[in-house]
Design an enzyme around this catalytic site. Structure first.
Site, PDB file in Angstrom:
ATOM      1  N   GLU B 144       0.814  -1.222   0.000  1.00  0.00           N
ATOM      2  CA  GLU B 144       0.000   0.000   0.000  1.00  0.00           C
ATOM      3  C   GLU B 144       0.840   1.260   0.000  1.00  0.00           C
ATOM      4  O   GLU B 144       2.032   1.239   0.265  1.00  0.00           O
ATOM      5  CB  GLU B 144      -0.923   0.027   1.209  1.00  0.00           C
ATOM      6  N   GLU B 288       4.443  -0.296   0.508  1.00  0.00           N
ATOM      7  CA  GLU B 288       4.377  -0.411  -0.966  1.00  0.00           C
ATOM      8  C   GLU B 288       4.240  -1.854  -1.446  1.00  0.00           C
ATOM      9  O   GLU B 288       3.874  -2.109  -2.586  1.00  0.00           O
ATOM     10  CB  GLU B 288       5.627   0.195  -1.652  1.00  0.00           C
TER      11      GLU B 288
END
Lengths: 322, 322
Positions: B144, B288
Site C-alpha cells: 500500500e 508499498e
C-alpha cells in the site's frame, strides 16, 4: 526516501557499493561454490549418517537433485561442485575434481591434515574465486558437504573464538543425545590434544582439526575479499571458514554477507562473537550453500534499490515537513 | 533429506501444497498489488509528510522509480497499482483507476467511510484477486501507499486485537516525538469515539477508522484465500487488513504468508497476537509491498524444493543409521 525506511537493506547496499567501489553495483551473475570432502573424525561416531553419504550427495549434486541445485535453478544462480577430498573415487561429470586426499585423518589421533595439504585445499578455493572474477561473477556464495564436518567446524570455532564446546556443538544432521555427547567430548579432547602445537594461530588450527572443504571455503573467502567480489557465507560450517580468515584479517568482515543463522548448535552465538548480523533466520541446517542461495535475492534486491531507485527529489515527491 | 533440515522452508512448502492442493506447487507467475489512497486523519498532523506525497508516489510507481518497482523488476514479479481513493485527480498511465472517494473522512470527527464505500473498496481488492486467478498468477502479494495510513492501521489493530495504543503506534515514515504523541492520542480518541457503534465487529471498525487501500487489501486477502491463491502480506498496514479478514475467518491464516516483521511500532507484537511467524526481519518500514517482494523468493524456493528435490532414496543416498 524516508531515512532508514529500507532498514538493513541500506547497509547491505552500502557495503556492496564499498566492495565494488561503485554506487551502481550489479548482481546479475551469481554463483555458488559447493566444496565436498570427508573427515577422519567420522570414525568417532559423531554423525547420524555413514561416511559414504558424502560421495552419494556429490553424485546427487552432479545429477541436479539436491536442495542446493533446486534453489540455484529457482534463483538463477550458477552452481559449481568441487571434490576437495571425498573418501571415494568419484567419476561424476560436472564435478570439479581436486581431491587433496581421500578424507582427512582422525584428529583425535593426529592432525587432520598437514600444512601442505591445508594449503593445497585453500588454493582450490582461492583459485575458484579467481575464476569467478575472470568470469565476471557479481556475487559469489559458498557452501559445503562432508559427513562429520559439523564436529570439525565446532572444534575450529571453539579454538579460535575461545568458546566452550557445550555452547558451540550441535546435532549436525541429527545425532541423538548420545551422539551429541560424543561430539562434545570429541571437541574437548581435540582442543586439549592440539592446543600446545596450535596456540592461537587460526591457520594451524585449520590444519589440525579442520577439513579440506573448510580450508577450500576459507581460501575462496580470503581471495574473494582480496579481489573485491562480494561473498555470501552459508551456515555453521562456512562460518568456521570465515572465522579462520577473519582471525588474520578482521576487515574481511566488510566483504562478507552472512546469509543466515543456522539451527545448528551455537551458530547464533558464534555470529554474535564475530559481530555480524545474519540476513535470514529460517532454522535451516542443511549446508550445501542453501542459506547462501536463499539470501542472494535479498542482497541482489538491495543492490537494485541503490542502482535504480528514484530519490524523492528526482521523482518530484514533496520533502518531509513539519 | 535429514528430518527438519530445511527448517521453516518445510512448513512454507507444506502450506503452499495445502493451498494449491498439489504436491508440486508452482510459483512461476508472481504479482504484487499496491493499493493507494488518502486519509482524512492526515489533517491531525500524524504524518511526517504532506498528503500530496500519496499522489506523487503513485506517479512514481507509474514511472517505475519507486522501491517496489525496483524490487519487482529484480525479482521477476509483476506489479499493478490501484488508485482506490487518492486525494487528487490522477492521470497516470499504468495505474488502475478505481477511486471510491478522494480520501477518507477524518475519523476523529466522523467514520472514515460509509459501509457502502468500504464495501466498494473491498471489491476492488477482491476483483483484483479474481483477475489474478484468471491470469494464472501462482503467488500474489499486497502492499500500500497512503499518507496517514499507519495511524489508521494502528487504530484498527488496537480495536480488533484489544491492544493499547502505546504498544501498537509507531513513527510511520518518521514523525518526531511530538508527532508520535499526537498519533497515540489520535488512536486513543478514535477508539473511544467509535467503540459504541462498532463493538467487536471488525468490518465496522474497518469502515470507522480504516482506509480505502486497507479495505481493498482486505478484499484481496479474503478472495485470494477463498480461491486458493497463496498471498504474501506486506508489513504493518497490510497486516491490519489481514487482521480484519482473520477476525471473521481465523482459518484465513493458513492461506497467508507474512513477509516480514516491520520496524513500525508494535508490528512484532501484533504478529505474535495473530500467532503468525514472519519470514524476514530486516527493519524495513517502507510499505508499498516491498517486504512481500523480498519474501517471495523464499516462498518460491520452498515450493521448488518440494517439487524438485530428490529424496535420499531416489538419489541413492544411504539412510540414517546408528
Amino acid at each position: 526516501m524516508p531515512p532508514g525506511a529500507l532498514g538493513r537493506l541500506e547497509s547491505l547496499a552500502l557495503r556492496l557499493a564499498g566492495i565494488r567501489q561503485t554506487l551502481t553495483p550489479r548482481t546479475d551473475r551469481k554463483r555458488i561454490l559447493t566444496f565436498a570432502a570427508d573427515h577422519g573424525i567420522a570414525a568417532a561416531g559423531v554423525s547420524a549418517f555413514p561416511q559414504e553419504v558424502t560421495a552419494q550427495m556429490v553424485a546427487n549434486f552432479a545429477a541436479g537433485g539436491a536442495a542446493i541445485n533446486v534453489l540455484c535453478r529457482d534463483g538463477g544462480i550458477e552452481h559449481l561442485v568441487f571434490d576437495v577430498g571425498v573418501a571415494a573415487s568419484l567419476d561424476c561429470a560436472g564435478v570439479v575434481s581436486a581431491p587433496v586426499r581421500r578424507g582427512t585423518r582422525n584428529f583425535l589421533k593426529e592432525p587432520a591434515m598437514t600444512a601442505e595439504e591445508c594449503e593445497k585445499a585453500w588454493r582450490v578455493g582461492s583459485g575458484a574465486a579467481d575464476t569467478a572474477r575472470e568470469d565476471g561473477v557479481d556475487l559469489l556464495g559458498i557452501g559445503e558437504m562432508g559427513i562429520g564436518n559439523s564436529t570439525s567446524a565446532a572444534a575450529l570455532l571453539c579454538a579460535i573464538l575461545d568458546l566452550p564446546a557445550e555452547v558451540v556443538v550441535g546435532r549436525g544432521t541429527g545425532v541423538d543425545n548420545a551422539g551429541l555427547g560424543r561430539k562434545v567430548a570429541t571437541v574437548k579432547e581435540a582442543l586439549r590434544i592440539h592446543r600446545e602445537t596450535c596456540g592461537d594461530r587460526a591457520r594451524d588450527w585449520l590444519a589440525a582439526v579442520g577439513g579440506y572443504e573448510i580450508a577450500a571455503m576459507a581460501g575462496a573467502i580470503e581471495r574473494a575479499v582480496a579481489v573485491g567480489i562480494p561473498l555470501v557465507v552459508d551456515g555453521f560450517i562456512a562460518t568456521a571458514s570465515a572465522t579462520v580468515v577473519m582471525a588474520d584479517n578482521p576487515l574481511a568482515r566488510e566483504g562478507l554477507f552472512f546469509s543466515h543463522c543456522s539451527a545448528e548448535g551455537g551458530h547464533g552465538r558464534v555470529l554474535q562473537e564475530l559481530e555480524v548480523e545474519p540476513i535470514l533466520d529460517l532454522d535451516l541446517r542443511l549446508g550445501e550453500g542453501t542459506g547462501a542461495a536463499l539470501a542472494m535475492p535479498i542482497v541482489s534486491g538491495s543492490a537494485a534499490l541503490l542502482r535504480e531507485m528514484a530519490t524523492f527529489r528526482s521523482a518530484g515527491v514533496a520533502e518531509k515537513g513539519e
